[in-house]
Scaffold this active site. Structure first.
Site, PDB file in Angstrom:
ATOM      1  CG  ASP A   1      -2.198   0.455   0.954  1.00 54.75           C
ATOM      2  OD1 ASP A   1      -2.187   2.344   0.666  1.00 54.75           O
ATOM      3  OD2 ASP A   1      -2.784  -0.025   1.356  1.00 54.75           O
TER       4      ASP A   1
ATOM      5  NE  ARG B   1     -26.618   4.526  -1.800  1.00 55.73           N
ATOM      6  CZ  ARG B   1     -27.531   5.450  -2.762  1.00 55.73           C
ATOM      7  NH1 ARG B   1     -28.372   5.028  -3.089  1.00 55.73           N
ATOM      8  NH2 ARG B   1     -26.988   6.334  -3.914  1.00 55.73           N
TER       9      ARG B   1
ATOM     10  CE  LYS C   1     -17.607   3.639   0.468  1.00 49.50           C
ATOM     11  NZ  LYS C   1     -17.285   2.377  -0.198  1.00 49.50           N
TER      12      LYS C   1
ATOM     13  CE1 TYR D   1     -14.129   2.954  -6.370  1.00 48.04           C
ATOM     14  CE2 TYR D   1     -16.505   3.078  -6.231  1.00 48.04           C
ATOM     15  CZ  TYR D   1     -15.606   2.796  -6.102  1.00 48.04           C
ATOM     16  OH  TYR D   1     -15.172   1.754  -5.387  1.00 48.04           O
TER      17      TYR D   1
ATOM     18  CG  ASP E   1       1.412   5.009  -6.888  1.00 44.61           C
ATOM     19  OD1 ASP E   1       1.000   4.031  -7.007  1.00 44.61           O
ATOM     20  OD2 ASP E   1       2.718   6.083  -6.561  1.00 44.61           O
TER      21      ASP E   1
HETATM   22  P1  NAD Z   1      -9.291   1.898   1.277  1.00 43.91           P
HETATM   23  O1  NAD Z   1      -9.507   3.223   0.245  1.00 43.91           O
HETATM   24  O2  NAD Z   1      -9.666   1.755   2.535  1.00 43.91           O
HETATM   25  O3  NAD Z   1      -8.691   1.601   0.756  1.00 43.91           O
HETATM   26  C1  NAD Z   1      -7.916   1.181  -0.358  1.00 43.91           C
HETATM   27  C2  NAD Z   1      -6.431   1.488  -0.653  1.00 43.91           C
HETATM   28  O4  NAD Z   1      -5.544   1.281  -2.033  1.00 43.91           O
HETATM   29  C3  NAD Z   1      -5.708   2.653   0.833  1.00 43.91           C
HETATM   30  O5  NAD Z   1      -5.014   1.768   1.999  1.00 43.91           O
HETATM   31  C4  NAD Z   1      -5.098   3.048  -0.820  1.00 43.91           C
HETATM   32  O6  NAD Z   1      -3.815   4.025  -0.031  1.00 43.91           O
HETATM   33  C5  NAD Z   1      -4.619   1.807  -1.079  1.00 43.91           C
HETATM   34  N1  NAD Z   1      -4.233   2.712  -2.732  1.00 43.91           N
HETATM   35  C6  NAD Z   1      -4.307   4.191  -3.688  1.00 43.91           C
HETATM   36  N2  NAD Z   1      -3.711   4.035  -4.651  1.00 43.91           N
HETATM   37  C7  NAD Z   1      -2.762   3.048  -4.251  1.00 43.91           C
HETATM   38  C8  NAD Z   1      -1.241   3.281  -5.226  1.00 43.91           C
HETATM   39  N3  NAD Z   1      -1.168   4.068  -6.397  1.00 43.91           N
HETATM   40  N4  NAD Z   1      -0.054   1.861  -4.624  1.00 43.91           N
HETATM   41  C9  NAD Z   1      -0.649   1.006  -3.564  1.00 43.91           C
HETATM   42  N5  NAD Z   1      -2.096   1.583  -2.598  1.00 43.91           N
HETATM   43  C10 NAD Z   1      -2.770   2.022  -3.292  1.00 43.91           C
HETATM   44  O7  NAD Z   1     -10.980   1.585   0.579  1.00 43.91           O
HETATM   45  P2  NAD Z   1     -11.806   0.035   1.152  1.00 43.91           P
HETATM   46  O8  NAD Z   1     -13.134   0.399   1.577  1.00 43.91           O
HETATM   47  O9  NAD Z   1     -10.850  -0.901   1.942  1.00 43.91           O
HETATM   48  O10 NAD Z   1     -11.821  -0.501  -0.563  1.00 43.91           O
HETATM   49  C11 NAD Z   1     -11.310  -1.971  -1.089  1.00 43.91           C
HETATM   50  C12 NAD Z   1     -11.288  -1.951  -2.788  1.00 43.91           C
HETATM   51  O11 NAD Z   1     -13.009  -2.331  -2.668  1.00 43.91           O
HETATM   52  C13 NAD Z   1     -11.423  -0.662  -3.300  1.00 43.91           C
HETATM   53  O12 NAD Z   1     -10.898  -1.453  -4.631  1.00 43.91           O
HETATM   54  C14 NAD Z   1     -12.683  -0.392  -3.474  1.00 43.91           C
HETATM   55  O13 NAD Z   1     -12.985   0.284  -4.602  1.00 43.91           O
HETATM   56  C15 NAD Z   1     -13.390  -2.185  -3.381  1.00 43.91           C
HETATM   57  N6  NAD Z   1     -14.908  -1.069  -2.660  1.00 43.91           N
HETATM   58  C16 NAD Z   1     -15.360  -1.075  -1.642  1.00 43.91           C
HETATM   59  C17 NAD Z   1     -16.340  -0.753  -0.771  1.00 43.91           C
HETATM   60  C18 NAD Z   1     -16.467  -0.302   0.481  1.00 43.91           C
HETATM   61  O14 NAD Z   1     -17.981   0.032   0.544  1.00 43.91           O
HETATM   62  N7  NAD Z   1     -15.825   0.404   1.340  1.00 43.91           N
HETATM   63  C19 NAD Z   1     -17.621  -0.352  -2.072  1.00 43.91           C
HETATM   64  C20 NAD Z   1     -17.253  -0.692  -3.343  1.00 43.91           C
HETATM   65  C21 NAD Z   1     -16.254  -1.664  -3.749  1.00 43.91           C
END
Ligand code: NAD
Length: 322
Positions: free
Chosen positions: A32, A220, A192, A149, A50
């Site tokens: 991450d 929702r 959220k 998105y 990254d």
């Molecule tokens: P989150 O933002 O907590 O986790 C995503 C992580 O990706 C973050 O820690 C961020 O630092 C990391 N990241 C972003 N860009 C990066 C990069 N360039 N290199 C390395 N790491 C990077 O989100 P989450 O809620 O844990 O969601 C996880 C996944 O599930 C995501 O793909 C999100 O789109 C998907 N999702 C989540 C939800 C939800 O309700 N939380 C709903 C639908 C889909």
């Protein structure tokens, strides 16, 4: 011992998934941009890197990795993804991560890769009626997500599916519907609705008023994190590619949701409806397909998950005030 790489392990779902894999006996590497700020950090190896950089992606495979869980994305709640201000960053960053990870997984001979898509990829025209939204997996096309998105998620689903068809890369795709729970972002602009509303109720006096974006009649469903992780593991263990909804079918309006949180808090809370980014009018998971294919679907009542989340955010708010 099985080995797994969790991309986005510093995030909310990635942190919980990493814990689950460790408990199952996996050797786990997380990657991450940052560590998990809420302590979900028990990877065997955690790389700060990254994933937009293909050299970083390649460096993660200096040992055998059996399974990849790709959850990294540039993401946030409605205040982040529906205002339009972050559209270019969301599309560029998340698409680059997925292009890099699909290609690296192919080159490195990964056995299976999981990709986290989102309910935000479903067409807006099926989600205009708050009482009857349609989000069955086969309703994805003709595509018309209401945010960039969602379009990126759709593109990346198709990217992984084409790697499956052309290169035999085993992929598993889930469309998450509003996942919530402890150790999630609860302040700062990327939080959220469940976390934001819990925080607002915590900070309000008994008999006080909180602000709600929109008229609160938008609907929702919300899925507790443990059931999300359970669904991911079951999908990964199955021989089915998906895409499949991982969400709850317990649909509530945002007004009802606030009433539920207030009830858990044992507070009387009034609502002030203000202008704000809302997303679609209605959304609910459709769990027919997951039940048919995996013989399982989420069942935990919303109230149970909210009680645990409310308690955790309460501790965080108190700690921040000290
Ligand atoms: P989150 O933002 O907590 O986790 C995503 C992580 O990706 C973050 O820690 C961020 O630092 C990391 N990241 C972003 N860009 C990066 C990069 N360039 N290199 C390395 N790491 C990077 O989100 P989450 O809620 O844990 O969601 C996880 C996944 O599930 C995501 O793909 C999100 O789109 C998907 N999702 C989540 C939800 C939800 O309700 N939380 C709903 C639908 C889909």
């Amino acid at each position: 011992m099985k080995t797994a790489l969790v991309c986005g392990a510093g995030g909310f779902i990635g942190g919980h998934l990493m814990n689950r894999l460790k408990n199952e006996g996996y050797w786990v590497r997380g990657v991450d941009l940052k560590h998990n700020e809420f302590g979900n950090n028990n990877a065997d190896d955690f790389v700060i890197g990254d994933l937009r950089d293909p050299r970083v992606c390649e460096s993660l495979f200096d040992r055998q990795i059996d399974e990849v869980y790709q959850l990294a994305a540039d993401m946030g709640g409605a205040g982040y993804i529906f205002t339009g201000e972050h559209d270019a960053a969301v599309m560029h960053n998340s698409a680059t991560i997925n292009l890099n990870m699909a290609e690296t997984a192919r080159l490195k001979g990964v056995k299976k890769i999981f990709y986290s898509s989102s309910a935000c990829m479903y067409p807006e025209y099926n989600q205009l009626d708050p009482d009857n939204p349609k989000c069955s997996e086969d309703s994805a096309y003709p595509a018309m997500p209401d945010s960039e998105y969602g379009w990126e998620k759709l593109f990346s689903e198709r990217l992984y599916l084409s790697y499956y068809r052309n290169y035999g890369l085993e992929v598993r795709i889930a469309r998450f519907h509003n996942i919530f729970g402890p150790q999630g972002t609860w302040t700062g602009g990327r939080e959220k609705a469940p976390a934001a509303l819990c925080r607002k109720v915590i900070e309000a006096e008994n008999g006080g008023t909180i602000e709600i974006w929109g008229d609160g009649k938008q609907t929702r469903s919300f899925l507790y994190i443990d059931e999300c992780v359970e669904g991911v593991r079951r999908l990964m263990e199955s021989d089915w590619t998906g895409p499949v909804n991982i969400g709850s079918e317990e649909m509530v309006s945002i007004n009802e949701f606030v009433d539920l949180i207030a009830d858990v808090a044992n507070k009387e809370i009034h609502k002030n409806h203000i202008e704000g980014p809302e997303g679609v009018r209605g959304r609910n998971s459709d769990n027919k397909l997951i039940h048919e294919k995996l013989g399982w679907k989420p069942t935990q009542p919303l109230r149970e998950g909210i009680a645990k989340t409310y308690a955790w955010i309460g501790e965080e708010v108190a700690a921040a005030a000290e």
